[in-house]
Scaffold this active site. Structure first.
Site, PDB file in Angstrom:
ATOM      1  N   LEU A 185       0.787  -1.187  -0.123  1.00  0.00           N
ATOM      2  CA  LEU A 185       0.027  -0.009  -0.180  1.00  0.00           C
ATOM      3  C   LEU A 185       0.748   1.311   0.051  1.00  0.00           C
ATOM      4  CD1 LEU A 185      -2.784  -0.973   2.583  1.00  0.00           C
ATOM      5  CD2 LEU A 185      -2.876  -0.744   0.033  1.00  0.00           C
ATOM      6  N   GLY A 186       1.890   1.024   0.656  1.00  0.00           N
ATOM      7  CA  GLY A 186       2.898   2.321   0.766  1.00  0.00           C
ATOM      8  C   GLY A 186       4.128   2.130   1.284  1.00  0.00           C
ATOM      9  N   SER A 187       4.910   2.982   1.341  1.00  0.00           N
ATOM     10  CA  SER A 187       6.262   2.825   1.887  1.00  0.00           C
ATOM     11  C   SER A 187       7.001   4.162   2.166  1.00  0.00           C
ATOM     12  CB  SER A 187       7.330   1.994   0.762  1.00  0.00           C
ATOM     13  OG  SER A 187       7.579   2.763  -0.220  1.00  0.00           O
ATOM     14  N   GLY A 188       8.235   3.993   3.045  1.00  0.00           N
ATOM     15  CA  GLY A 188       8.741   5.488   3.486  1.00  0.00           C
ATOM     16  C   GLY A 188       9.627   4.803   4.596  1.00  0.00           C
ATOM     17  N   SER A 189      10.207   5.846   5.133  1.00  0.00           N
ATOM     18  CA  SER A 189      11.362   5.606   6.167  1.00  0.00           C
ATOM     19  C   SER A 189      10.911   5.063   7.292  1.00  0.00           C
ATOM     20  CB  SER A 189      11.996   7.148   6.654  1.00  0.00           C
ATOM     21  OG  SER A 189      10.956   7.762   6.996  1.00  0.00           O
ATOM     22  N   TYR A 190       9.550   4.746   7.698  1.00  0.00           N
ATOM     23  CA  TYR A 190       8.805   4.023   8.582  1.00  0.00           C
ATOM     24  C   TYR A 190       8.767   2.460   8.443  1.00  0.00           C
ATOM     25  CZ  TYR A 190       5.143   4.217   5.505  1.00  0.00           C
ATOM     26  OH  TYR A 190       4.400   4.068   4.361  1.00  0.00           O
ATOM     27  N   MET A 192       7.089  -0.207   5.751  1.00  0.00           N
ATOM     28  CA  MET A 192       6.176  -0.871   4.683  1.00  0.00           C
ATOM     29  C   MET A 192       4.809  -0.752   5.127  1.00  0.00           C
ATOM     30  SD  MET A 192       8.122  -0.950   1.896  1.00  0.00           S
ATOM     31  CE  MET A 192       7.107  -1.906   0.644  1.00  0.00           C
ATOM     32  N   ASP A 297       0.507  15.292  13.928  1.00  0.00           N
ATOM     33  CA  ASP A 297       0.550  14.744  12.615  1.00  0.00           C
ATOM     34  C   ASP A 297      -0.662  14.911  11.681  1.00  0.00           C
ATOM     35  OD1 ASP A 297       2.414  14.609  10.249  1.00  0.00           O
ATOM     36  OD2 ASP A 297       2.320  12.349  10.649  1.00  0.00           O
TER      37      ASP A 297
END
Length: 546
Positions: A185-190, A192, A297
């Site tokens: 669904l999404g990814s980032g520095s946090y 997946m 946030d």
């Protein structure tokens, strides 16, 4: 060092100029940053939100909306209370280690009231491990299916402890999403986020897992859920309903999209949108006034929705990676982890304004304070009303962009490009700067974001924006920072000249004639006009009420 001059040719203090990176251009994407301002060499920007122009080629792709950012707290709490070991094994302690019937009665009373009163026994009030025969009890974990809050009272001290059960069956099913062919669904520095049969699987780090578990348990308990509840939405707040603290995996539900990607805004649906806005405002009030937690946030991407033909069927506030308990509860909140028999204290809240919120959605009052002191802490005075209004101001920045999208006759995509891209470009500039290494440059970036907030405020409230600008201008003048004062004026004047109200004028007039539209605009103006500390004392229940 380079001596800078203001537009009025006034000399200012020298600045450390940013090193220039050859062959690289700044990616134009709004972002947020969570930094460790103290004792951290690992400062990384978090996932950024693309500009409208960056996603035009992806409109045909069906994307999930569980977009998250990684959480990094400023400082760890005192090591003596960070991990309080519970030495008794859960597998051999099914009941209280006391006399038969009285122990059973006390246990049932604990489960009914969700409170337990302990004697201090001449121990430190923070040494909860002294009471492990009571706290680490298998019977408690057997009664709950999701994180759940229990209140622990020792003499005059109180602790909020969220019990986090560990389910081996869920672990084997969800903790290796790649092997189970889960959809990304999404990814980032946090990490997946995956979708496996409409279950959102989020991989994160230890600190984010801790705060997310804590928020989940508090919201569930304060909302009056049953101990056996597996629901993950309460009061329009999306929380995890299962956490594996061993693999740092949390589970919740998926949604159609988020508010950033939603483009089917229609003026005739304004009553539906206002109702949704009220539900989200109530979620913020519940989180702050009842749970004593700042979201920190709130953004378009962190509001997830189900929708159909321009109608928003459901909207929830999500992602607690930057959430902080109100500072007066530091050291008194924790999670009890079944999988390793430990109590982990929730990370200390420092309330550093430069660590709070995506700069593009940060309240104007927060930017105003940062322009005078980059490392300023938010002064909540132990009053949840101030914390609540701060989150509501960020929510109002989200609503402002939604209303502008709804009013633009050219359509949502053009509204994003015309009204939002510059804001998100400025926001990205602030995200990429470390306020410790480049405090003056960070101030300048926040100053431009604040100026653009004023420009967008003036799109809808063109009569009131002059007073707002002059208030901020006079404040910066009184602070003695002439360069920032002049940068605010220059950016505001130039950007105002480039932005026209023509695309929204006709529908804006229609909205002003609509009964619900009038209420919406009035509520929005009240929140966006909060630019002084005294304004934060206003009743948070006076706006966006159904």
């Amino acid at each position: 060092m380079e001596q800078l001059k203001t537009p009025q040719n006034q000399k200012t203090r020298p600045r450390n100029m940013l090193p220039k990176k050859k062959g690289k251009e700044l990616k134009k994407r709004p972002c947020k940053v969570k930094r460790k301002l103290f004792g951290s060499e690992n400062i990384r920007p978090n996932k950024k939100i693309p500009l409208a122009s960056d996603v035009d080629n992806e409109l045909e792709k069906k994307r999930g909306s569980m977009i998250r950012k990684r959480s990094e707290t400023d400082l760890c709490p005192d090591p003596s209370v960070t991990d309080l070991l519970c030495h008794e094994s859960l597998t051999v302690s099914p009941k209280f280690e006391r006399d038969g019937l009285s122990a059973c009665t006390e246990f049932e009373n604990f489960m009914d009231t969700r409170k337990i009163v302990l004697s201090r026994n001449e121990k430190s009030v923070t040494d909860l491990s002294a009471h492990y025969p009571v706290l680490c009890n298998l019977g408690i974990f057997e009664r709950i299916h999701s994180p759940f809050l229990f209140s622990i009272h020792i003499d005059t001290q109180s602790f909020s402890v969220v019990y986090v059960p560990h389910k081996e069956s869920s672990c084997s099913q969800f903790c290796e999403p790649e092997k189970n062919m889960a959809r990304i669904l999404g990814s980032g520095s946090y990490g997946m986020v995956y979708d496996l049969n409409n279950v959102a699987i989020k991989a994160s780090d230890d600190l984010e897992s801790c705060i997310s578990s804590y928020v989940s348990g508090v919201v569930r308990a304060k909302a009056g859920a049953q101990l056996t509840s597996r629901e993950c939405v309460f009061k329009s707040l999306l929380i995890c309903n299962s956490v594996c603290l061993n693999h740092k995996i949390s589970l919740s539900k998926t949604y159609d999209t988020d508010l950033y990607k939603f483009t089917d805004w229609k003026l005739e649906n304004v009553e539906n949108y206002y109702s949704i806005f009220c539900n989200l405002a109530e979620a913020v009030r519940f989180l702050n006034m009842v749970c004593k937690i700042n979201h920190c946030d709130i953004s378009l991407a962190n509001i997830l929705i189900h929708h159909k033909e321009g109608i928003i069927l459901e909207a929830v506030l999500a992602d607690y990676s930057l959430a902080e308990v109100h500072p007066q509860y530091n050291g008194k909140c924790g999670i009890l982890r079944q999988f390793d028999h430990r109590i982990q204290i929730v990370p200390k809240s420092y309330n550093k304004l430069c660590d709070m919120f995506n700069p593009g959605f940060r309240p104007m009052i927060a930017h105003k304070i940062i322009l005078v002191e980059v490392y300023a802490e938010f002064d909540g005075k132990g009053n949840p009303v101030r914390h609540c209004n701060l989150d509501l101001c960020a929510l109002a920045q989200v609503f402002l962009l939604c209303v502008i999208r709804m009013l633009d006759e050219r359509g949502c995509r053009e509204a994003q490009k015309y009204y939002e891209n510059r804001l998100f470009t400025y926001s990205n500039e602030a995200c990429t700067l470390n306020p410790i290494k480049y405090p003056l440059e960070y101030k300048d970036a926040c100053c431009k974001v604040l100026a653009e907030h004023l420009v967008l405020f003036g799109i809808l409230f063109y009569r009131e924006v002059v007073d707002m600008f002059e208030n901020l201008y006079d404040f910066l003048h009184a602070s003695g920072d002439l360069s920032v004062r002049d940068l605010l004026e220059e950016t505001y004047v130039n950007d105002s000249r480039d932005v026209r109200r023509q695309p929204i004028r006709y529908r804006h007039a229609q909205l002003q004639r609509h009964e619900i539209g009038q209420i919406l605009l009035n509520d929005l103006q009240q929140l966006l006009s909060i630019i002084t500390i005294s304004d934060l004392e206003k009743d948070p229940y006076s706006v966006f009420r159904v």
